[in-house]
Design a protein around this motif. Sequence first.
Motif, PDB file in Angstrom:
ATOM      1  N   THR A 128      25.557-114.304-100.355  1.00  0.00           N
ATOM      2  CA  THR A 128      24.187-114.129-100.820  1.00  0.00           C
ATOM      3  C   THR A 128      23.531-115.499-100.995  1.00  0.00           C
ATOM      4  N   ILE A 129      22.309-115.625-100.506  1.00  0.00           N
ATOM      5  CA  ILE A 129      21.556-116.884-100.594  1.00  0.00           C
ATOM      6  C   ILE A 129      20.389-116.689-101.554  1.00  0.00           C
ATOM      7  N   PRO A 130      20.298-117.467-102.620  1.00  0.00           N
ATOM      8  CA  PRO A 130      19.206-117.287-103.580  1.00  0.00           C
ATOM      9  C   PRO A 130      17.865-117.753-103.022  1.00  0.00           C
ATOM     10  N   ILE A 131      16.821-117.027-103.370  1.00  0.00           N
ATOM     11  CA  ILE A 131      15.449-117.428-103.060  1.00  0.00           C
ATOM     12  C   ILE A 131      14.794-117.962-104.326  1.00  0.00           C
ATOM     13  N   THR A 157      14.353-106.881-109.014  1.00  0.00           N
ATOM     14  CA  THR A 157      15.220-107.618-108.082  1.00  0.00           C
ATOM     15  C   THR A 157      14.959-107.158-106.661  1.00  0.00           C
ATOM     16  N   LEU A 158      15.081-108.096-105.748  1.00  0.00           N
ATOM     17  CA  LEU A 158      14.952-107.836-104.316  1.00  0.00           C
ATOM     18  C   LEU A 158      16.118-108.504-103.612  1.00  0.00           C
ATOM     19  N   GLN A 159      16.798-107.742-102.781  1.00  0.00           N
ATOM     20  CA  GLN A 159      17.833-108.311-101.911  1.00  0.00           C
ATOM     21  C   GLN A 159      17.563-107.852-100.484  1.00  0.00           C
ATOM     22  N   LYS A 219      24.346-121.621 -90.704  1.00  0.00           N
ATOM     23  CA  LYS A 219      24.595-120.376 -91.426  1.00  0.00           C
ATOM     24  C   LYS A 219      24.798-120.673 -92.900  1.00  0.00           C
ATOM     25  N   GLY A 220      24.238-119.827 -93.752  1.00  0.00           N
ATOM     26  CA  GLY A 220      24.327-120.034 -95.190  1.00  0.00           C
ATOM     27  C   GLY A 220      23.196-120.852 -95.762  1.00  0.00           C
ATOM     28  N   THR A 221      22.313-121.357 -94.880  1.00  0.00           N
ATOM     29  CA  THR A 221      21.141-122.114 -95.317  1.00  0.00           C
ATOM     30  C   THR A 221      19.962-121.167 -95.471  1.00  0.00           C
ATOM     31  N   LEU A 222      19.188-121.338 -96.506  1.00  0.00           N
ATOM     32  CA  LEU A 222      18.023-120.479 -96.712  1.00  0.00           C
ATOM     33  C   LEU A 222      17.050-120.620 -95.550  1.00  0.00           C
ATOM     34  N   GLU A 238      16.803-112.622-103.455  1.00  0.00           N
ATOM     35  CA  GLU A 238      17.886-113.228-102.686  1.00  0.00           C
ATOM     36  C   GLU A 238      17.984-112.551-101.328  1.00  0.00           C
ATOM     37  N   LEU A 239      18.738-113.187-100.437  1.00  0.00           N
ATOM     38  CA  LEU A 239      18.887-112.592 -99.107  1.00  0.00           C
ATOM     39  C   LEU A 239      20.300-112.781 -98.585  1.00  0.00           C
ATOM     40  N   ILE A 240      20.625-111.938 -97.614  1.00  0.00           N
ATOM     41  CA  ILE A 240      21.880-112.024 -96.882  1.00  0.00           C
ATOM     42  C   ILE A 240      21.533-112.150 -95.409  1.00  0.00           C
ATOM     43  N   GLU A 241      21.954-113.256 -94.803  1.00  0.00           N
ATOM     44  CA  GLU A 241      21.697-113.474 -93.375  1.00  0.00           C
ATOM     45  C   GLU A 241      22.856-112.865 -92.585  1.00  0.00           C
ATOM     46  N   HIS A 242      22.563-111.746 -91.943  1.00  0.00           N
ATOM     47  CA  HIS A 242      23.611-111.017 -91.229  1.00  0.00           C
ATOM     48  C   HIS A 242      23.229-110.885 -89.769  1.00  0.00           C
ATOM     49  N   ASP A 243      24.092-111.370 -88.882  1.00  0.00           N
ATOM     50  CA  ASP A 243      23.828-111.321 -87.444  1.00  0.00           C
ATOM     51  C   ASP A 243      24.284-109.973 -86.887  1.00  0.00           C
TER      52      ASP A 243
END
Length: 700
Positions: A294-297, A440-442, A457-460, A480-485
Amino acid sequence: MTTNRRQFLKTSAGLTLGVFLPLQADAAGTLHTPNAWVHIADDNTITLLSARSEMGQGVYTAMPMLIAEELGVDIRKIKVEIAPVAPVYTNALLGGQLTGGSTSVREGWDKLRIAGAQARTMLVSAAAARWKLDAAQLRAADGKVTGPGGRSATYGELAADAAKLPVPEKVTLKEPKDFKIIGKRTKRLDTAHKVNGTAEYGIDVKLPGMVYASLEQCPVIGGKVASFDGAKAKAMPGVIDVVQIRDGVAVVADSYWRAKKAREALAVQWDEGAGARIDNAAMRDGIRKAADATIPIKKTGDAAGVLKSASKKLQAEYWSPLLAHATMEPQNFTADYRNGKCTVIGPAQFQQGTQGNVAAALGIKPEDVTVKTTFLGGGFGRRLEYDFAVQAAEISKAVGKPVKLLWTREDDTTHDFYRPMALHRMAGALDASGKPVALTLQLTSQSVTQRAFGLPKGTLDPFMAEASVVPYAIPNMTQELIEHDSGLRVGYWRSVSHALNAFANESFIDEMAAAAGKDPYQFRLSLLGEQPRFAKVLKLAAEKSGWGKPLPKGHHRGIALMEGYDTYMAQVAEISVDKDNAIKVHHVWVAADLGQMVNPDTVEAQIQSSIAFGLSSTLGAEITLDKGRVQQTNFHDYPVLRMNEMPKIDITLVPSGEKPGGIGEPATALIGPAVANALFAATGKRVRQLPLSADHIKSA
């Protein structure tokens, strides 16, 4: 530099700030002076070199307005040419020579006014030196410099002398109160050319000896040619050659139609690759189960703690589908490779990327690739890509002729760089009085920036976080977000993640208002005490729409609010829903505060365009995959808004002295949640996935 300033002055009959125009056969290169935008010829012709592509958004009018204001000339006296590829034309807000992100006016606001003021100052200085007068005694206006005693000289007459002067680093810009052009409704300079057919789009390009190509690509994006038999195609009338390139097999003929028909006779065996395993169900399952970090915004307060102890809390999931860009002009480019150099001509949003990638594909230096940009028949982010330009260049090299590559509509729909699929997990809490105390938003989705520019990868990815943070006074919030390919190639789509995040946020805020038993407009307004620009547009949209007043039977309203691209906007949508769950959008009210406007006429046109574009995806457009194959092929199954579906739109623009905001995209993002909220008012059903189709409404 390939020339010095003295050589430049000898070959250029006029004043050019920063750019060396190829006025003579031996003239080439760029002078790295403070700006590269204005050329004044000795015949008094003024030309602006626009570093931004014209794709319907009006930059070929807005950019000259900024120059004309400071030069003191009629905007209709300024011609516009597209700039060549050069570092000086980098979009400072995006880091490359590209058009996108609603940045053209925002990035050019100071830059182009300064360019105009520099040219004006140098012309006045040249006149002062010629007449041996103090520059303060002179006035520049209407294309000439005038002084005491009836002295007068046109800009063209002074241009050669002015070009010998140093470019001033500091100039005085006009105060807004003195604007005569900026902020005034102005007819577009390119309209006549587009009406009379003289405007050149990529699809119009013709070169001597040019041939045409149609390209067969693997039905699974990313697949490669295993083998092919082109004998039947090559034997058909007009066919010149059949060649394999990295992306497929191209049929080259003396007309496009002959190339296309012969392409249908190709026999190709494909290595479909890993993409053949992709389908919608697998993509949704992968997104839902994504275990990426999870990457915080942004985090304010302790939303998680409040949610644990809250007496009233809500949770919801929102889904956004894959989307195509569906530009009205299908992808195309013309290429002419010869003697180790290549010229490519067509509709480009990213000239720098086009040049570099064509060069890499051909094995030549970037400086040996000349990129010429035409008008774009729609961009929306699709023409930030350069696949079709590279393909044209590879085909031209293979056949030794200038080649125009044309995609069919089916090629375009099935081989896009799609807006990524997205899942939003939302949660919120209300206190005993119905006031929101936590949100909350994910977001789980694919990063376009990772694919396009190699973001680690893992960078906002900031282009995933747009509009993720709401303006409302909620003391505890986490985004927050999850970058998923998901494995499918994705691209920037008009309004990028604003559309994804605004749909989830503004729909969920409506859910919180309903849970609190409060009117959705009043609920929002009560949370904007410290946000005057948000509150103003919200009030205006509500007032103009008659919020709270009776509507025709069966009609219902929804409201939504967002800031995007430094523009504050609220929308109200009035809809009805028939017995088959089909939505009809009757009326949309928009209130927008985008700071200082250059051309209000273009602003209104952009809002209308954005709503039409956004309604297409809201009401019916969706890309689905089965065994790696895109199921939609044309407008019959990937519908875009028709004329009879267009709602009436009322627009209120807020006068403002704030810095300019962007307007090409925000309205696209906001129309979805406004309609979704109206749908809830109409049916009592909260549809949490787009499009708002009859099936999704029925299953909600």
